[in-house]
Design a protein around this motif. Structure first.
Motif, PDB file in Angstrom:
ATOM      1  N   GLU A 144       0.866  -1.133   0.102  1.00 48.98           N
ATOM      2  CA  GLU A 144      -0.002  -0.004  -0.059  1.00 48.98           C
ATOM      3  C   GLU A 144       0.521   1.419   0.026  1.00 48.98           C
ATOM      4  OE1 GLU A 144      -3.373   2.568   0.329  1.00 48.98           O
ATOM      5  OE2 GLU A 144      -3.046   0.605  -0.446  1.00 48.98           O
ATOM      6  N   LEU A 145       1.822   1.236   0.754  1.00 44.22           N
ATOM      7  CA  LEU A 145       2.782   2.339   0.849  1.00 44.22           C
ATOM      8  C   LEU A 145       3.643   2.548  -0.483  1.00 44.22           C
ATOM      9  CD1 LEU A 145       4.386   1.822   4.337  1.00 44.22           C
ATOM     10  CD2 LEU A 145       3.105   3.847   3.440  1.00 44.22           C
ATOM     11  N   ARG A 147       2.301   1.733  -3.470  1.00 39.51           N
ATOM     12  CA  ARG A 147       1.212   2.399  -4.270  1.00 39.51           C
ATOM     13  C   ARG A 147       1.087   3.801  -3.927  1.00 39.51           C
ATOM     14  NH1 ARG A 147      -3.496   3.933  -4.273  1.00 39.51           N
ATOM     15  NH2 ARG A 147      -3.717   3.622  -1.746  1.00 39.51           N
ATOM     16  N   GLN A 148       1.090   4.243  -3.110  1.00 40.22           N
ATOM     17  CA  GLN A 148       0.718   5.661  -2.665  1.00 40.22           C
ATOM     18  C   GLN A 148       1.733   6.583  -2.915  1.00 40.22           C
ATOM     19  OE1 GLN A 148      -0.117   5.286   1.767  1.00 40.22           O
ATOM     20  NE2 GLN A 148      -2.200   5.393   1.480  1.00 40.22           N
ATOM     21  N   VAL A 149       2.856   6.116  -3.043  1.00 45.54           N
ATOM     22  CA  VAL A 149       4.266   7.008  -3.489  1.00 45.54           C
ATOM     23  C   VAL A 149       4.404   6.751  -4.884  1.00 45.54           C
ATOM     24  CG1 VAL A 149       5.188   7.233  -1.238  1.00 45.54           C
ATOM     25  CG2 VAL A 149       5.772   5.543  -2.935  1.00 45.54           C
ATOM     26  N   ARG A 170      11.137   8.711  -3.546  1.00 46.28           N
ATOM     27  CA  ARG A 170       9.945   7.863  -3.225  1.00 46.28           C
ATOM     28  C   ARG A 170       9.883   6.754  -2.237  1.00 46.28           C
ATOM     29  NH1 ARG A 170       5.829   9.434  -7.076  1.00 46.28           N
ATOM     30  NH2 ARG A 170       6.650  10.474  -8.954  1.00 46.28           N
ATOM     31  N   ALA A 174       8.163   6.837   1.481  1.00 43.96           N
ATOM     32  CA  ALA A 174       7.416   5.626   1.999  1.00 43.96           C
ATOM     33  C   ALA A 174       7.891   5.288   3.295  1.00 43.96           C
ATOM     34  CB  ALA A 174       7.401   4.497   0.889  1.00 43.96           C
ATOM     35  N   ASN A 207      -0.006  15.737  -2.155  1.00 42.31           N
ATOM     36  CA  ASN A 207      -1.263  14.838  -2.125  1.00 42.31           C
ATOM     37  C   ASN A 207      -1.155  14.082  -0.597  1.00 42.31           C
ATOM     38  OD1 ASN A 207      -2.134  15.619  -4.756  1.00 42.31           O
ATOM     39  ND2 ASN A 207      -0.688  14.024  -5.730  1.00 42.31           N
ATOM     40  N   LEU A 208       0.161  13.645  -0.257  1.00 38.50           N
ATOM     41  CA  LEU A 208       0.397  12.984   0.883  1.00 38.50           C
ATOM     42  C   LEU A 208      -0.397  13.779   2.205  1.00 38.50           C
ATOM     43  CD1 LEU A 208       3.676  10.852  -0.058  1.00 38.50           C
ATOM     44  CD2 LEU A 208       1.250  10.050   0.137  1.00 38.50           C
ATOM     45  N   GLU A 211      -4.012  13.763   2.066  1.00 35.17           N
ATOM     46  CA  GLU A 211      -4.382  12.193   2.535  1.00 35.17           C
ATOM     47  C   GLU A 211      -4.117  11.939   3.915  1.00 35.17           C
ATOM     48  OE1 GLU A 211      -3.818   7.761   0.891  1.00 35.17           O
ATOM     49  OE2 GLU A 211      -3.164   9.349  -0.442  1.00 35.17           O
ATOM     50  N   TYR A 212      -2.996  12.286   4.513  1.00 34.66           N
ATOM     51  CA  TYR A 212      -2.556  11.902   5.833  1.00 34.66           C
ATOM     52  C   TYR A 212      -2.624  13.061   6.821  1.00 34.66           C
ATOM     53  CZ  TYR A 212      -0.637   7.270   4.240  1.00 34.66           C
ATOM     54  OH  TYR A 212      -0.664   6.044   3.751  1.00 34.66           O
TER      55      TYR A 212
END
Length: 328
Positions: A144-145, A147-149, A170, A174, A207-208, A211-212
């Motif tokens: 998942e990490l 994918r997010q980066v 990246r 992560a 974006n992160l 999201e976070y």
């Protein structure tokens, strides 16, 4: 003096009169003969959800400030309050718990990754060290990490040397996200990357952040990047803060002569919008023996005799805009 926003929120991070003086050893007995005053009384606040940037010439103390906040270098004096707790007064075991909330992305994405570990091992180690994710759930969390980066999941068994600089950064991002931090210190996180890759990584960080619900302390020397990425900007010179303001105020109406010189050096694509370049005289003084009074007076185009004697105090020149200059 700590600069604060006109806001009801409590600061996530408060830095108060932080000093980092590195000893210089000399003589047969190796005694301390002097100190490098890398950071010399820095104070500022960061609020939840903000991106605060620190800018200045090389050697001004930007990165040392970040490292001192993280206690990668133990500060000489001062206070660093994270969520109201002074993390300079806690022991290593207590600091280990705080490190889950305080993470860093380093400038060199290759030197900051263990070349003997695979990507999967690097990310797993972060989660295992702070025990933030149960062991059985870590493989799925690693996927998942990645994918997010913006990286494919099939790279988990590959090593850092197999990736480009942007991909390695990246992976570093992560790794920082793996422990679910609240504040990330980005120490020149994009300066080693190509311009096109810089834009991609900055967009990823933005974006992160959403999201976070992250907060960033962004250390950089590229004012074009800072203008795009920041909410507030701190300008440092020779270990001290000389100006702090929200992004719009600083770029539209800089007050300190040093800030004006920095902004005049930003490349402008249109000759119509070009401003006169401010050329500073002389070299940056040594932090071993900084000038008396205002540390900028040896290069300042408007300095007076009084500047050689008096250390300027911060004054408010606008909403959320402060400057340390007696001539403003």
């Amino acid at each position: 003096m700590t600069q604060t926003l006109a806001d009801t929120k409590q600061p996530l991070l408060q830095v108060k009169d932080l000093k980092q003086h590195f000893p210089i050893k000399g003589g047969v007995l190796g005694r301390t003969v002097n100190h490098v005053k890398a950071v010399d009384g820095v104070s500022f606040d960061i609020y939840p959800g903000e991106t605060v940037s620190i800018v200045g010439e090389s050697g001004c103390g930007k990165s040392t400030t970040g490292r001192s906040i993280l206690r990668l270098d133990e500060p000489t004096s001062g206070d660093v309050l994270f969520e109201g707790k002074n993390i300079l007064n806690i022991n290593k075991q207590q600091m280990k718990k705080v490190r889950g909330d305080l993470q860093v992305i380093f400038q060199d994405p290759y030197a900051s990754l263990n070349p003997r570990q695979t990507v999967g091992q690097i990310l797993n180690e972060s989660m295992a060290t702070l025990d933030v994710v149960p062991k059985k759930k870590r493989p799925a969390r690693i996927v998942e990490l990645l994918r997010q980066v913006g990286l494919p999941s099939d790279i988990v068994n590959r090593y850092p040397h197999e990736f480009s600089g942007g991909q390695r950064q990246r992976i570093g991002i992560a790794r920082a996200l793996a422990v679910e931090p609240k504040l990330i210190i980005c120490d020149e996180a994009v300066s080693a990357l190509d311009v096109s890759v810089q834009a991609q990584v900055l967009n990823l960080l933005n974006n992160l952040k959403k999201e976070y619900d992250l907060t960033y302390l962004f250390i950089a020397h590229d004012l074009g990047v800072v203008r795009h990425f920041s909410d507030r900007v701190i300008v440092m010179y020779l270990g001290r803060i000389v100006e702090i303001a929200d992004k719009k105020s600083l770029f539209a109406n800089p007050q300190h002569p040093y800030t004006k010189a920095l902004l005049s050096a930003i490349p402008v694509p249109s000759r119509r919008n070009k401003t006169d370049r401010v050329i500073l005289k002389g070299d940056v003084p040594s932090p071993i023996d900084p000038p008396s009074g205002c540390s900028f007076h040896t290069r300042c185009p408007i300095a007076t005799e009084a500047c050689k004697e008096n250390i300027p105090k911060f004054k408010k020149v606008g909403e959320n805009h402060y400057v340390a200059c007696d001539l403003v």
